[in-house]
Design an enzyme around this catalytic site. Structure first.
Site, PDB file in Angstrom:
ATOM      1  N   THR A 155       0.873  -1.176   0.000  1.00  0.00           N
ATOM      2  CA  THR A 155       0.000   0.000   0.000  1.00  0.00           C
ATOM      3  C   THR A 155       0.910   1.227   0.000  1.00  0.00           C
ATOM      4  OG1 THR A 155      -1.834  -1.037   1.129  1.00  0.00           O
ATOM      5  CG2 THR A 155      -1.537   1.302   1.565  1.00  0.00           C
ATOM      6  N   SER A 185     -10.958  -1.915   3.028  1.00  0.00           N
ATOM      7  CA  SER A 185      -9.621  -1.626   3.565  1.00  0.00           C
ATOM      8  C   SER A 185      -9.667  -0.432   4.528  1.00  0.00           C
ATOM      9  CB  SER A 185      -8.714  -1.310   2.381  1.00  0.00           C
ATOM     10  OG  SER A 185      -7.722  -0.415   2.746  1.00  0.00           O
ATOM     11  N   ASP A 186      -8.645  -0.269   5.312  1.00  0.00           N
ATOM     12  CA  ASP A 186      -8.566   0.893   6.209  1.00  0.00           C
ATOM     13  C   ASP A 186      -8.200   2.189   5.477  1.00  0.00           C
ATOM     14  OD1 ASP A 186      -5.924  -0.544   5.933  1.00  0.00           O
ATOM     15  OD2 ASP A 186      -5.267   1.394   6.719  1.00  0.00           O
ATOM     16  N   THR A 204      -0.247   1.695   6.892  1.00  0.00           N
ATOM     17  CA  THR A 204      -0.253   0.477   6.087  1.00  0.00           C
ATOM     18  C   THR A 204      -0.231  -0.713   7.042  1.00  0.00           C
ATOM     19  OG1 THR A 204       0.870  -0.756   4.336  1.00  0.00           O
ATOM     20  CG2 THR A 204       2.279   0.449   5.866  1.00  0.00           C
ATOM     21  N   GLY A 205      -0.572  -1.879   6.507  1.00  0.00           N
ATOM     22  CA  GLY A 205      -0.622  -3.071   7.344  1.00  0.00           C
ATOM     23  C   GLY A 205      -1.938  -3.785   7.128  1.00  0.00           C
ATOM     24  N   GLY A 207      -5.598  -4.110   7.314  1.00  0.00           N
ATOM     25  CA  GLY A 207      -6.664  -3.115   7.463  1.00  0.00           C
ATOM     26  C   GLY A 207      -7.548  -3.355   8.673  1.00  0.00           C
TER      27      GLY A 207
END
Ligand code: ASP
Length: 281
Positions: A155, A185-186, A204-205, A207
């Site tokens: 991301t 997604s977040d 990022t990571g 979500g």
């Protein structure tokens, strides 16, 4: 005062080889240079959109061109931008077949209805001049066919402060890869991308972890309420441990302090303040 920090997500287990790492480091450096040049004559808000669009155009990352493929073989992307000055966030969730989701997010910033999702987001983009564009790459199809689930492999995001001290954040993603269609997604939520006059953050990571931990919104709120940058990050990442969270975040505060923290040491990011580069991956 002008400074910026960009990220290219996490390395996944499937692509930690040295050559990809080197390519990403070179790419980050080029994008930092171009974006810093741009920041000299543009606002933080305009610059984060520009930087994220360059990251979306590079197939190395999981955003725009090179986005990961979902469990039904389709690519769905999410992106958001937030202007710290106006505090208006806009974004798209699960949009398809556009080259730069962040530009659709930018376009929506002028509307009352600022976050659109699913097929209607795609239709809105098409009706407003965003042409059909296939973002699928051979590499992503290969990964999909080999069913190499590569969670969180790139991301992208950018946080900037401009000459007037204004802050902004932008984030764009192709999701986790192999997710259930419809999963959100977040990146286009306040957990993944948030900014005000005190601080701007892009995450990022995984979500689900980022949303559970309300990461970007918590960091910005803590800064606003008087926490120092490191304490705001420390507390937020401590709380993330409750869900065994996998996340990383980049930030700049109103005084130009640049910060980054990740729960796993494989986040790819770079910062530039006009004099010094910091490239990590
Ligand atoms: N946060 C993104 C998502 O969950 C993935 C990533 O950051 O790589 O969709």
């Amino acid at each position: 005062m002008s400074k910026l920090i960009i990220h290219g997500g996490f390395f996944s287990e499937s692509n930690t080889d040295e050559s990809t790492k080197k390519l990403k480091q070179e790419s980050l450096r080029i994008i930092l240079d171009k974006s810093f040049e741009y920041l000299k004559t543009h606002s933080a808000y305009e610059t984060v959109i520009y930087a994220v669009s360059l990251l979306e155009d590079d197939p190395l990352y999981n955003a725009g061109i090179g986005s990961q493929i979902q469990s039904d073989g389709e690519i769905r992307m999410s992106a958001a931008v937030m202007d710290g000055e106006t505090q208006l966030m806009s974004g798209v969730i699960n949009i398809q077949h556009v080259k730069n989701p962040i530009k659709v997010a930018e376009f929506l910033n002028a509307y009352d209805d600022r976050i659109l999702g699913g097929p209607c987001a795609t239709e809105f983009a098409r009706n407003n001049g965003f042409e059909f564009f296939s973002v699928e790459t051979e590499q992503r199809r290969k990964e999909f066919e080999e069913k190499l689930r590569s969670t969180g492999s790139g991301t992208v995001g950018c946080v900037a402060i401009d000459a007037e001290g204004k802050l902004a954040a932008a984030t764009s993603t192709g999701g986790k890869g192999f997710e259930i269609p419809g999963r959100i997604s977040d990146s286009a939520t306040i957990a993944g991308n948030y900014a005000n006059q005190f601080c701007a953050v892009s995450c990022t990571g995984v979500g689900e972890d980022i949303v559970s931990g309300a990461v970007a919104a918590k960091i910005v709120t803590r800064l606003t309420d008087g926490f120092s940058m490191d304490k705001a990050f420390e507390k937020t990442f401590e709380e993330l441990k409750i869900v065994d969270g996998f996340a990383g975040a980049i930030a700049i505060d109103k005084d130009g302090n640049i910060f980054h923290l990740d729960s796993h040491p494989t986040m790819v990011f770079g910062a530039f303040d006009g004099k010094n580069y910091e490239i990590f991956s």
